[in-house]
Design a protein around this motif. Structure first.
Motif, PDB file in Angstrom:
ATOM      1  N   SER A 294      58.378  97.516 -74.207  1.00  0.00           N
ATOM      2  CA  SER A 294      58.625  96.671 -73.024  1.00  0.00           C
ATOM      3  C   SER A 294      59.829  97.132 -72.204  1.00  0.00           C
ATOM      4  O   SER A 294      60.410  96.343 -71.471  1.00  0.00           O
ATOM      5  CB  SER A 294      58.838  95.223 -73.469  1.00  0.00           C
ATOM      6  OG  SER A 294      59.973  95.121 -74.312  1.00  0.00           O
TER       7      SER A 294
ATOM      8  N   TYR B 288      48.760 102.743 -77.388  1.00  0.00           N
ATOM      9  CA  TYR B 288      48.931 101.360 -76.941  1.00  0.00           C
ATOM     10  C   TYR B 288      49.919 101.243 -75.776  1.00  0.00           C
ATOM     11  O   TYR B 288      50.833 102.060 -75.623  1.00  0.00           O
ATOM     12  CB  TYR B 288      49.432 100.479 -78.090  1.00  0.00           C
ATOM     13  CG  TYR B 288      48.472 100.359 -79.246  1.00  0.00           C
ATOM     14  CD1 TYR B 288      47.184  99.843 -79.059  1.00  0.00           C
ATOM     15  CD2 TYR B 288      48.863 100.739 -80.523  1.00  0.00           C
ATOM     16  CE1 TYR B 288      46.305  99.742 -80.128  1.00  0.00           C
ATOM     17  CE2 TYR B 288      47.988 100.638 -81.601  1.00  0.00           C
ATOM     18  CZ  TYR B 288      46.716 100.139 -81.392  1.00  0.00           C
ATOM     19  OH  TYR B 288      45.845 100.028 -82.441  1.00  0.00           O
TER      20      TYR B 288
ATOM     21  N   LEU C 286      51.807  97.746 -73.434  1.00  0.00           N
ATOM     22  CA  LEU C 286      51.918  96.296 -73.269  1.00  0.00           C
ATOM     23  C   LEU C 286      51.462  95.890 -71.883  1.00  0.00           C
ATOM     24  O   LEU C 286      51.637  96.631 -70.922  1.00  0.00           O
ATOM     25  CB  LEU C 286      53.371  95.850 -73.440  1.00  0.00           C
ATOM     26  CG  LEU C 286      54.053  96.057 -74.789  1.00  0.00           C
ATOM     27  CD1 LEU C 286      55.431  95.417 -74.768  1.00  0.00           C
ATOM     28  CD2 LEU C 286      53.240  95.475 -75.925  1.00  0.00           C
TER      29      LEU C 286
ATOM     30  N   VAL D  56      48.626  93.379 -75.679  1.00  0.00           N
ATOM     31  CA  VAL D  56      48.498  94.820 -75.895  1.00  0.00           C
ATOM     32  C   VAL D  56      47.117  95.272 -75.442  1.00  0.00           C
ATOM     33  O   VAL D  56      46.108  94.592 -75.699  1.00  0.00           O
ATOM     34  CB  VAL D  56      48.703  95.181 -77.386  1.00  0.00           C
ATOM     35  CG1 VAL D  56      48.510  96.691 -77.606  1.00  0.00           C
ATOM     36  CG2 VAL D  56      50.085  94.755 -77.864  1.00  0.00           C
TER      37      VAL D  56
ATOM     38  N   ASP E 282      44.590  98.990 -75.200  1.00  0.00           N
ATOM     39  CA  ASP E 282      44.514 100.388 -75.634  1.00  0.00           C
ATOM     40  C   ASP E 282      44.232 101.263 -74.423  1.00  0.00           C
ATOM     41  O   ASP E 282      44.217 100.788 -73.288  1.00  0.00           O
ATOM     42  CB  ASP E 282      43.457 100.554 -76.722  1.00  0.00           C
ATOM     43  CG  ASP E 282      42.056 100.170 -76.257  1.00  0.00           C
ATOM     44  OD1 ASP E 282      41.830 100.096 -75.015  1.00  0.00           O
ATOM     45  OD2 ASP E 282      41.186  99.955 -77.112  1.00  0.00           O
TER      46      ASP E 282
ATOM     47  N   ILE F  23      56.561  92.047 -78.662  1.00  0.00           N
ATOM     48  CA  ILE F  23      55.572  92.852 -79.388  1.00  0.00           C
ATOM     49  C   ILE F  23      56.158  94.234 -79.601  1.00  0.00           C
ATOM     50  O   ILE F  23      56.711  94.846 -78.684  1.00  0.00           O
ATOM     51  CB  ILE F  23      54.243  92.973 -78.598  1.00  0.00           C
ATOM     52  CG1 ILE F  23      53.620  91.584 -78.399  1.00  0.00           C
ATOM     53  CG2 ILE F  23      53.271  93.894 -79.320  1.00  0.00           C
ATOM     54  CD1 ILE F  23      52.357  91.598 -77.553  1.00  0.00           C
TER      55      ILE F  23
ATOM     56  N   VAL G 226      55.496  98.097 -81.995  1.00  0.00           N
ATOM     57  CA  VAL G 226      54.561  98.918 -82.763  1.00  0.00           C
ATOM     58  C   VAL G 226      55.368  99.820 -83.669  1.00  0.00           C
ATOM     59  O   VAL G 226      56.323 100.463 -83.218  1.00  0.00           O
ATOM     60  CB  VAL G 226      53.678  99.765 -81.819  1.00  0.00           C
ATOM     61  CG1 VAL G 226      52.716 100.632 -82.634  1.00  0.00           C
ATOM     62  CG2 VAL G 226      52.909  98.867 -80.867  1.00  0.00           C
TER      63      VAL G 226
ATOM     64  N   ILE H 136      50.914  96.800 -85.202  1.00  0.00           N
ATOM     65  CA  ILE H 136      51.448  95.992 -84.109  1.00  0.00           C
ATOM     66  C   ILE H 136      52.085  94.742 -84.704  1.00  0.00           C
ATOM     67  O   ILE H 136      51.470  94.024 -85.478  1.00  0.00           O
ATOM     68  CB  ILE H 136      50.334  95.608 -83.133  1.00  0.00           C
ATOM     69  CG1 ILE H 136      49.717  96.868 -82.502  1.00  0.00           C
ATOM     70  CG2 ILE H 136      50.874  94.687 -82.043  1.00  0.00           C
ATOM     71  CD1 ILE H 136      48.474  96.598 -81.669  1.00  0.00           C
TER      72      ILE H 136
END
Length: 403
Positions: free
Chosen positions: A327, A362, A364, A375, A377, A391, A393, A399
């Motif tokens: 983020s 991935y 966000l 999330v 892909d 969030i 990873v 995750i």
């Protein structure tokens, strides 16, 4: 006829003659004008003296000025000669020689003495006229003004203290002396050769001046003061003992990160925590430590080598620093599509979301309305609903989410 001259001579020999002819003075004041009913001020050739009611000169006419009796405190009169001051008593006797540039009123400095100046330096005389403190000081403060009964004195630019007997109880060796009790303890802060320490109420050095700065007690913890030496910080206690040596580049107050029993410290550019005994609860191994409770979990986010984890308030690493924060930057999700009206699954138009850079497979997405995270892909499939506050990873691609 032969006896008349003899009789005349005899009469002349026994006629009383005043001690001093009044006509010999340029001016004679009224008796009592100077606060003494039995003495009068006289002047001759711009010099002053005193005569009694019999015309006797009790104080020679040799003074520039004679002040009123009692005007400076004792029952004396201040006298001035060649620009210098002294005192004469009510009998006309000089009790303090005219050797002072200035004589202050008795009691002005919180003691029953009068401050005097001689050669531009200050001292004290008592009510007997004795020089109780020799004029060797460039300044003298009031007794009792710094939290003790002493008076602060300055000599050759340095400070010390004298007591009420005139004794120098703290030698004038300090470039600065603070007030007693002003730094959260009964001591006074002192500076010597640019370094700081403390003296107690007996004038003894309880902390040798060796620190470049010392905070007030209670600023980091109630029983400690932060000290700085060679650009590094440590802590002393109320006994003056160095409980934490100055080894930290930065030392924050206890509770500043949301844990009242922990203080954040920095060493070699890395962060950790110490407890109120001074022990390292969390060694300084992290690039960054955030506030506790930010995630409603009593944990604090930590960063190490670009990876993130969590620690609890006991210092335990509850989530190892192995997660990646996606983020850090966001841009318009709609930039990835030809049409601004495109939808992603069931969450709605892409124009309502920002998207982070992809890390691995991935990225966000962040709602512009709720600021919550999800999330997607690389196929822009929503793999985590947009319902979370944080969030991350980890290195294995797992995750981790926090509501």
């Amino acid at each position: 006829m032969k006896f008349i001259p003899t009789l005349s001579i005899i009469l002349i020999l026994y006629f009383p003659v005043p001690a001093q002819e009044e006509s010999s003075y340029d001016y004679i004041g009224n008796y009592g004008d100077l606060g003494h009913s039995g003495l009068s001020l006289v002047r001759k050739e711009n010099r002053y003296g005193l005569i009694d009611r019999e015309g006797k000169e009790v104080l020679p006419v040799q003074y520039d000025k004679i002040y009123s009796f009692g005007s400076s405190g004792p029952n004396w009169a201040k006298i001035q000669k060649d620009g210098l001051l002294g005192f004469v008593n009510r009998a006309g006797e000089v009790v303090v020689k005219t050797e002072y540039e200035r004589i202050y009123s008795f009691g002005d400095k919180g003691v029953n003495w009068a401050m005097v100046t001689k050669g531009g330096l200050y001292g004290f005389i008592d009510r007997a006229g004795t020089e109780i403190v020799k004029p060797v000081y460039s300044s003298i403060g009031s007794f009792g003004s710094t939290g003790v009964s002493w008076a602060k004195v300055q000599k050759e630019g340095l400070y010390g203290f004298i007591d009420r007997s005139g004794k120098e109880v703290v030698p004038a060796v300090y470039s600065r002396i603070g007030s007693y009790g002003s730094i959260g303890t009964s001591w006074a802060k002192v500076e010597k050769n640019g370094l700081t320490g403390f003296i107690d109420r007996g004038g003894k050095e309880v902390v040798t001046p060796k620190y470049s700065s010392v905070s007030s007690f209670g600023t980091i913890a109630s029983h400690w003061a932060r000290v700085e030496k060679n650009g590094l910080y440590g802590v002393i206690d109320r006994a003056g003992k160095e409980v934490i040596p100055p080894i930290y580049e930065r030392m924050y107050d206890f509770g500043s990160k949301g844990a009242s029993h922990l203080a954040l410290v920095r060493k070699s550019g890395m962060y950790g925590f110490i407890d109120k005994s001074g022990q390292q609860v969390i060694p300084p191994i992290y690039d960054r430590i955030s506030y506790f409770d930010r995630e409603n979990s009593n944990w604090a986010l930590v960063e190490k080598d670009g990876k993130f984890g969590f620690i609890d308030k006991s210092g335990r690493e509850v989530v190892p620093a192995a997660m990646t924060d996606l983020s850090r930057s966001f841009h318009e999700l709609s930039d990835h599509f030809n049409s601004k009206g495109t939808h992603i699954g069931t969450i709605g138009p892409v124009k309502r979301y920002w998207v982070s850079d992809f890390v691995g497979k991935y990225a966000l997405i962040k709602s512009k309305k709720t600021r919550k995270l999800g999330v997607i892909d690389k196929e822009f499939k929503v793999v985590v609903p947009v319902d979370y506050q944080k969030i991350m990873v980890d290195v294995k691609g797992n995750i981790h989410v926090w509501k």
